[in-house]
Enzyme design. Structure first.
Site, PDB file in Angstrom:
ATOM      1  N   ASP A   1      -7.292  -0.028  -3.516  1.00 57.00           N
ATOM      2  CA  ASP A   1      -8.383   0.939  -3.646  1.00 57.00           C
ATOM      3  C   ASP A   1      -9.077   0.800  -4.995  1.00 57.00           C
ATOM      4  O   ASP A   1      -9.728   1.716  -5.463  1.00 57.00           O
ATOM      5  CB  ASP A   1      -7.861   2.361  -3.446  1.00 57.00           C
ATOM      6  CG  ASP A   1      -6.745   2.723  -4.437  1.00 57.00           C
ATOM      7  OD1 ASP A   1      -6.378   1.874  -5.278  1.00 57.00           O
ATOM      8  OD2 ASP A   1      -6.240   3.866  -4.364  1.00 57.00           O
TER       9      ASP A   1
ATOM     10  N   GLU B   1       0.837  -1.197   0.000  1.00 55.89           N
ATOM     11  CA  GLU B   1       0.000   0.000   0.000  1.00 55.89           C
ATOM     12  C   GLU B   1       0.867   1.241   0.000  1.00 55.89           C
ATOM     13  O   GLU B   1       1.867   1.336   0.733  1.00 55.89           O
ATOM     14  CB  GLU B   1      -1.001   0.028   1.160  1.00 55.89           C
ATOM     15  CG  GLU B   1      -2.082   1.091   1.002  1.00 55.89           C
ATOM     16  CD  GLU B   1      -2.821   1.028  -0.346  1.00 55.89           C
ATOM     17  OE1 GLU B   1      -2.258   1.512  -1.356  1.00 55.89           O
ATOM     18  OE2 GLU B   1      -3.934   0.474  -0.397  1.00 55.89           O
TER      19      GLU B   1
END
Length: 518
Positions: free
Chosen positions: A316, A238
């Site tokens: 995401d 991430e």
């Protein structure tokens, strides 16, 4: 057990008894197949080493020697019915013939990728997230390959396609150790975010550093410098694709792995260590590209995994990437190098390969071609893409390699109708020739029904008595035509300049030639 998974274990049980059963929206169709013992498969190996699989996904084969359930579910466009595609034998290979039969005369997408582990962490088509809208399922027949001597289908992602499970069981969270691998391809990649497989957020939103732990494979160099041009196996932890604790590559020998079949592996103890490996999935062993501390940036030591599973996008739902997926697993605990090596040996024994060679210069799916104009005075011009538009250009033996690449197209089964054809760019895998406002463009396949129809063309005899003419699938009175060196779908007479009846029959007739770039 998750409520949404109560039906799927029942389907597995039905498929695992003696013969392979095809579950077609409630109708069971038997296919003869004898049970056959298999040697140790990836999840058998990891379990024996004390790091059992908590997820095992594949469209090509069983990942446990005892597994006899479904691999994936397909949905056909004609009536939206679904079918589970299982195995020829327990512990064996996918029953591709069942898919071909079910999808005959129409098209299918993959709607579910079943988890073969007892955890039932099945992957379904991903919904919208912080960086991408609703995803589509991959075309079920876009990636034919062979495995174990059988024709099977891989999963070909062309952007805006992805799968996810946000309510998993047994997947590592909050700094727990885990390992994972996937078999992918080094020939179908791009530099967009993010072709991932592994641990992700459970919200489809970026929730911060260390909240993902997923394999990434592509040519996006997040932290410069990277060595070579990729594609590289990287860790999507991430907010970064990491090749080392510093982010950038510390390994000048890691210039990328462009093999047709690639084993990409990541393992992470969740506290102070992660490792990246890759190998040729057809032969040889694994190469360690990095093994050392977690990233030095804040939030990664310890990790903060949330335990979701993603395939084909970022955490995401960043969904601009393309890629290929054949199989992959996730483990509980940090696998040993010995177990990794044994799994790699088993992968190379599968014999992943391309289908039987297809002769170039034909409209058979898998062939590579170039399309030459037959209009008198323009017979040295070929259909190509240039700045994303379809045009015609003079191309000869002395032309630049870029021009030859741009004028070469891979024939695919029609994305909207398998009896027609679609044309995939030779040098932009995942991009197809499609019309929009009647003009032809090269665009990445987004999986939508509109795109599939716009990118499908039905061959007919050449209107001028030469070669082949290609009718638009969704505008059947319009044909591929070059007009002022730009390519359109054009009718024979109409209000648009490119519909001019003068020379129409010549302009819509194309010679299907050997490709400028094989």
């Amino acid at each position: 057990m998750k409520a949404r998974s109560l039906i799927r274990p029942l389907r597995r049980a039905l498929l695992a008894v003696g013969s392979v059963l095809l579950l077609v929206t409630g109708v069971l169709v038997g296919t003869a197949a004898s049970s056959q013992a298999a040697s140790s498969l990836p999840c058998d190996i990891y379990a024996a080493a004390g790091t059992p699989c908590v997820a095992a996904h594949s469209s090509t084969r069983a990942l446990y020697s005892s597994y006899g359930g479904p691999l994936y579910e397909v949905q056909r466009a004609s009536d939206r019915r679904t079918a589970n595609i299982g195995l020829l034998t327990a512990g064996g290979y996918a029953n591709a013939a069942a898919q071909d039969s079910f999808c005959a005369g129409t098209t299918c997408i993959v709607t579910v990728i079943f988890d073969q582990s007892p955890r039932h962490n099945d992957l379904t088509i991903e919904g919208p997230g912080g960086a991408g809208g609703q995803d589509a399922g991959v075309p079920a027949d876009a990636l034919p390959v062979t495995a174990g001597g059988h024709q099977v289908y891989g999963l070909s992602f062309s952007g805006q396609m992805g799968y996810r499970d946000n309510t998993t069981s047994g997947v590592a969270t909050n700094g727990q150790p885990e390992g994972m691998y996937m078999v992918t391809s080094g020939t179908h990649v791009n530099d967009r975010c993010c072709f991932d497989y592994g641990n992700t957020e459970v919200t489809n939103y970026d929730t911060g550093n260390g909240h993902m732990d997923a394999i990434n494979f592509g040519t996006e160099c997040w932290f410069s410098p990277c060595s070579g041009s990729g594609p590289w196996v990287q860790a999507d932890l991430e907010n970064g694709l990491f090749q080392s604790d510093a982010g950038y590559s510390k390994n000048s020998a890691n210039t990328g792995n462009g093999n047709p079949f690639v084993t990409a592996l990541l393992k992470n103890n969740g506290q102070n260590y992660f490792a990246l490996k890759d190998g040729n999935a057809q032969s040889g062993g694994l190469t360690t590209r990095y093994a050392g501390p977690e990233p030095t940036r804040s939030g990664y030591s310890p990790m903060h995994q949330e335990g979701g599973i993603v395939l084909g996008t970022g955490g995401d739902n960043s969904n601009g990437s393309i890629g290929s997926f054949f199989e992959g697993v996730m483990t509980a605990g940090l696998p040993s190098d010995a177990a990794d090596n044994a799994v790699q040996a088993g992968i190379t024994a599968v014999g992943y390969g391309a289908p039987s060679p297809v002769a170039s210069g034909s409209l058979t799916a898998g062939s590579t071609i170039s399309l030459r104009a037959t209009t008198p005075g323009y017979t040295d011009r070929y259909l190509r893409h240039q700045l994303d538009d379809a045009v015609t250009s003079v191309i000869g033996s002395g032309s630049p390699a870029l021009d030859k690449n741009d004028a070469s197209w891979i024939v695919r089964r029609g994305l909207a109708n398998a009896s027609c054809v679609s044309f995939e760019s030779r040098n932009f895998p995942g991009d197809f020739l499609r019309h929009s406002a009647y003009q032809l463009h090269r665009q990445p396949m987004d999986g939508s029904a509109v795109f599939r129809a716009d990118a499908t063309f039905c061959p007919q005899g050449g209107k001028n008595g030469q070669g082949t003419s290609f009718a638009s699938y969704n505008y059947p009175d319009r044909f591929l035509r070059h007009y002022n060196n730009t390519v359109y779908i054009a009718s024979n007479g109409g209000t648009n300049p490119f519909d001019n009846a003068n020379s129409w029959a010549n302009d819509v007739s194309w010679a299907v030639n050997q490709p400028w770039t094989p």
